[in-house]
Design a protein around this motif. Structure first.
Motif, PDB file in Angstrom:
ATOM      1  N   ALA A 120      -4.117  -3.432 -16.039  1.00 18.33           N
ATOM      2  CA  ALA A 120      -2.643  -3.320 -16.692  1.00 18.33           C
ATOM      3  C   ALA A 120      -1.640  -3.332 -15.675  1.00 18.33           C
ATOM      4  CB  ALA A 120      -2.909  -2.291 -17.834  1.00 18.33           C
ATOM      5  N   LYS A 121      -1.871  -2.578 -14.556  1.00 22.84           N
ATOM      6  CA  LYS A 121      -0.779  -2.348 -13.696  1.00 22.84           C
ATOM      7  C   LYS A 121      -0.978  -3.335 -12.428  1.00 22.84           C
ATOM      8  CE  LYS A 121      -0.271   2.777 -14.866  1.00 22.84           C
ATOM      9  NZ  LYS A 121      -0.488   3.835 -14.294  1.00 22.84           N
ATOM     10  N   ASN A 122      -2.011  -4.136 -12.649  1.00 30.32           N
ATOM     11  CA  ASN A 122      -2.181  -4.901 -11.205  1.00 30.32           C
ATOM     12  C   ASN A 122      -2.398  -4.257 -10.062  1.00 30.32           C
ATOM     13  OD1 ASN A 122      -1.952  -7.297 -13.068  1.00 30.32           O
ATOM     14  ND2 ASN A 122      -0.096  -7.933 -12.296  1.00 30.32           N
ATOM     15  N   THR A 123      -3.145  -3.173  -9.906  1.00 30.09           N
ATOM     16  CA  THR A 123      -2.978  -2.194  -9.032  1.00 30.09           C
ATOM     17  C   THR A 123      -4.547  -1.905  -8.529  1.00 30.09           C
ATOM     18  OG1 THR A 123      -0.987  -1.275  -9.624  1.00 30.09           O
ATOM     19  CG2 THR A 123      -2.322   0.138  -8.028  1.00 30.09           C
ATOM     20  N   LEU A 124      -4.653  -1.802  -7.133  1.00 28.84           N
ATOM     21  CA  LEU A 124      -6.039  -1.542  -6.563  1.00 28.84           C
ATOM     22  C   LEU A 124      -5.813  -0.078  -6.189  1.00 28.84           C
ATOM     23  CD1 LEU A 124      -8.845  -2.875  -5.829  1.00 28.84           C
ATOM     24  CD2 LEU A 124      -7.734  -3.249  -3.646  1.00 28.84           C
ATOM     25  N   TYR A 125      -7.019   0.719  -6.047  1.00 28.50           N
ATOM     26  CA  TYR A 125      -6.934   2.228  -5.711  1.00 28.50           C
ATOM     27  C   TYR A 125      -8.038   2.111  -4.795  1.00 28.50           C
ATOM     28  CZ  TYR A 125      -3.866   2.776  -9.703  1.00 28.50           C
ATOM     29  OH  TYR A 125      -3.014   2.762 -10.752  1.00 28.50           O
ATOM     30  N   LYS A 184     -19.703   4.932   2.060  1.00 26.93           N
ATOM     31  CA  LYS A 184     -20.510   5.042   0.529  1.00 26.93           C
ATOM     32  C   LYS A 184     -20.732   6.461   0.287  1.00 26.93           C
ATOM     33  CE  LYS A 184     -24.221   2.504  -1.962  1.00 26.93           C
ATOM     34  NZ  LYS A 184     -25.279   1.600  -1.633  1.00 26.93           N
ATOM     35  N   GLY A 185     -20.648   6.743  -0.965  1.00 24.20           N
ATOM     36  CA  GLY A 185     -20.736   8.043  -1.585  1.00 24.20           C
ATOM     37  C   GLY A 185     -19.356   9.116  -1.421  1.00 24.20           C
ATOM     38  N   ARG A 186     -18.606   8.493  -0.569  1.00 24.91           N
ATOM     39  CA  ARG A 186     -17.315   9.384  -0.229  1.00 24.91           C
ATOM     40  C   ARG A 186     -16.022   8.687  -0.873  1.00 24.91           C
ATOM     41  NH1 ARG A 186     -15.677  10.298   4.767  1.00 24.91           N
ATOM     42  NH2 ARG A 186     -16.614   8.210   5.651  1.00 24.91           N
ATOM     43  N   PHE A 187     -16.159   7.205  -0.810  1.00 24.67           N
ATOM     44  CA  PHE A 187     -14.918   6.618  -1.132  1.00 24.67           C
ATOM     45  C   PHE A 187     -15.128   5.910  -2.354  1.00 24.67           C
ATOM     46  CE2 PHE A 187     -12.849   5.652   3.019  1.00 24.67           C
ATOM     47  CZ  PHE A 187     -12.865   7.046   3.576  1.00 24.67           C
ATOM     48  N   THR A 188     -14.357   5.656  -3.226  1.00 27.04           N
ATOM     49  CA  THR A 188     -14.382   4.747  -4.601  1.00 27.04           C
ATOM     50  C   THR A 188     -13.484   3.787  -4.642  1.00 27.04           C
ATOM     51  OG1 THR A 188     -15.460   6.696  -5.569  1.00 27.04           O
ATOM     52  CG2 THR A 188     -14.801   5.001  -7.102  1.00 27.04           C
ATOM     53  N   ILE A 189     -13.580   2.792  -4.871  1.00 26.49           N
ATOM     54  CA  ILE A 189     -12.497   1.581  -5.036  1.00 26.49           C
ATOM     55  C   ILE A 189     -12.753   1.166  -6.617  1.00 26.49           C
ATOM     56  CG2 ILE A 189     -14.254  -0.626  -4.831  1.00 26.49           C
ATOM     57  CD1 ILE A 189     -11.971  -2.071  -3.464  1.00 26.49           C
ATOM     58  N   SER A 190     -11.200   0.976  -7.018  1.00 25.37           N
ATOM     59  CA  SER A 190     -11.170   0.679  -8.534  1.00 25.37           C
ATOM     60  C   SER A 190      -9.939   0.071  -8.791  1.00 25.37           C
ATOM     61  CB  SER A 190     -11.148   2.375  -9.382  1.00 25.37           C
ATOM     62  OG  SER A 190      -9.954   2.691  -8.958  1.00 25.37           O
ATOM     63  N   GLN A 191      -9.730  -0.438 -10.092  1.00 20.48           N
ATOM     64  CA  GLN A 191      -8.685  -1.377 -10.331  1.00 20.48           C
ATOM     65  C   GLN A 191      -8.181  -0.904 -11.583  1.00 20.48           C
ATOM     66  OE1 GLN A 191     -11.938  -4.523 -10.839  1.00 20.48           O
ATOM     67  NE2 GLN A 191     -10.267  -5.386 -11.974  1.00 20.48           N
ATOM     68  N   ASP A 192      -6.638  -1.298 -11.793  1.00 15.40           N
ATOM     69  CA  ASP A 192      -6.222  -1.073 -12.990  1.00 15.40           C
ATOM     70  C   ASP A 192      -5.493  -2.435 -13.681  1.00 15.40           C
ATOM     71  OD1 ASP A 192      -4.373  -0.743 -15.183  1.00 15.40           O
ATOM     72  OD2 ASP A 192      -3.888   1.517 -14.414  1.00 15.40           O
ATOM     73  N   GLU A 251       0.871  -1.199   0.145  1.00 20.89           N
ATOM     74  CA  GLU A 251       0.095  -0.211  -0.001  1.00 20.89           C
ATOM     75  C   GLU A 251       0.889   1.379  -0.057  1.00 20.89           C
ATOM     76  OE1 GLU A 251      -1.995  -3.027   2.984  1.00 20.89           O
ATOM     77  OE2 GLU A 251      -0.027  -2.399   2.419  1.00 20.89           O
ATOM     78  N   SER A 252       0.436   2.272  -0.647  1.00 20.97           N
ATOM     79  CA  SER A 252       0.959   3.597  -0.516  1.00 20.97           C
ATOM     80  C   SER A 252      -0.116   4.548  -0.515  1.00 20.97           C
ATOM     81  CB  SER A 252       1.722   3.603  -1.564  1.00 20.97           C
ATOM     82  OG  SER A 252       1.227   3.594  -2.878  1.00 20.97           O
ATOM     83  N   GLY A 253       0.306   5.820  -0.385  1.00 15.47           N
ATOM     84  CA  GLY A 253      -0.612   7.322  -0.477  1.00 15.47           C
ATOM     85  C   GLY A 253      -1.298   7.529   0.846  1.00 15.47           C
ATOM     86  N   GLY A 254      -1.011   7.001   1.859  1.00 19.53           N
ATOM     87  CA  GLY A 254      -1.555   7.479   3.128  1.00 19.53           C
ATOM     88  C   GLY A 254      -0.966   8.793   3.719  1.00 19.53           C
ATOM     89  N   GLY A 307     -10.880  16.850   3.232  1.00 19.66           N
ATOM     90  CA  GLY A 307      -9.938  16.618   1.981  1.00 19.66           C
ATOM     91  C   GLY A 307      -9.837  15.468   1.475  1.00 19.66           C
ATOM     92  N   SER A 308      -9.093  15.030   0.461  1.00 16.83           N
ATOM     93  CA  SER A 308      -9.137  13.996  -0.031  1.00 16.83           C
ATOM     94  C   SER A 308      -7.679  13.024  -0.086  1.00 16.83           C
ATOM     95  CB  SER A 308      -9.496  14.062  -1.511  1.00 16.83           C
ATOM     96  OG  SER A 308     -10.573  14.654  -1.685  1.00 16.83           O
ATOM     97  N   LEU A 309      -7.644  11.676  -0.125  1.00 12.58           N
ATOM     98  CA  LEU A 309      -6.280  10.983  -0.400  1.00 12.58           C
ATOM     99  C   LEU A 309      -6.635  10.060  -1.493  1.00 12.58           C
ATOM    100  CD1 LEU A 309      -5.138  10.707   3.219  1.00 12.58           C
ATOM    101  CD2 LEU A 309      -3.795  11.994   1.377  1.00 12.58           C
ATOM    102  N   ARG A 310      -5.621   9.444  -1.969  1.00 13.78           N
ATOM    103  CA  ARG A 310      -5.907   8.412  -2.735  1.00 13.78           C
ATOM    104  C   ARG A 310      -5.035   7.035  -2.663  1.00 13.78           C
ATOM    105  NH1 ARG A 310      -4.178   7.425  -9.115  1.00 13.78           N
ATOM    106  NH2 ARG A 310      -5.724   6.013 -10.095  1.00 13.78           N
ATOM    107  N   LEU A 311      -5.411   5.983  -2.024  1.00 14.73           N
ATOM    108  CA  LEU A 311      -4.511   5.009  -1.406  1.00 14.73           C
ATOM    109  C   LEU A 311      -4.363   4.060  -2.668  1.00 14.73           C
ATOM    110  CD1 LEU A 311      -5.969   4.013   1.936  1.00 14.73           C
ATOM    111  CD2 LEU A 311      -4.384   5.867   1.135  1.00 14.73           C
ATOM    112  N   SER A 312      -3.023   3.553  -2.938  1.00 16.61           N
ATOM    113  CA  SER A 312      -2.724   2.480  -4.219  1.00 16.61           C
ATOM    114  C   SER A 312      -2.170   1.326  -3.342  1.00 16.61           C
ATOM    115  CB  SER A 312      -1.633   3.207  -5.018  1.00 16.61           C
ATOM    116  OG  SER A 312      -2.029   4.317  -5.676  1.00 16.61           O
TER     117      SER A 312
END
Length: 126
Positions: free
Chosen positions: A75-80, A65-73, A6-9, A16-21
């Protein structure tokens, strides 16, 4: 070798906002589901969100719910995890996890996940 990193903390003010990877090895990403979990000081680890790797459908805990979004890439084998409108109660160590393929159980229960990262700290100040 199974790896999740994990990274991005960090520290952010309320609102505010943060994006975890979560970078993974290919074997780990080849899972039924991956999820984000968190553990606040003195509490148990709880599920935040998870995603079906194959189909992309997502589920969120009501608290995010409504504030966080989980997603995947794929091609990069990465979760966000995109975290917006952060609140002090979001302060916790955040972990990504994977069920493995045919080895776990998708859902918000951490017991269903076989592989875990080391975590990244998120601190939200008021």
């Amino acid at each position: 070798q199974v790896q999740l990193q994990e990274s991005g903390g960090g520290s952010v003010q309320a609102g505010g906002s943060l994006r975890l990877s979560c970078a993974t090895s290919g074997d780990t990403y080849n899972s039924d589901c991956m999820g984000w979990f968190r553990r606040a000081s003195g509490t148990e680890r709880v599920g935040v969100a998870y995603i079906y790797i194959g189909g992309g459908s997502t589920t969120y805990d009501a608290s995010v719910k409504g504030r966080f979004t989980i997603s995947q890439d794929n091609a990069k084998n990465t979760l966000y995890l995109q975290m917006n409108s952060l609140k002090p109660e979001d302060t916790a160590m955040y972990y990504c996890a994977a069920t493995g393929l045919g080895m776990g159980a998708c859902g918000l229960n951490p017991m269903g996940y076989r592989f875990w990262g080391q975590g990244t700290q998120v601190t939200v100040s008021s």
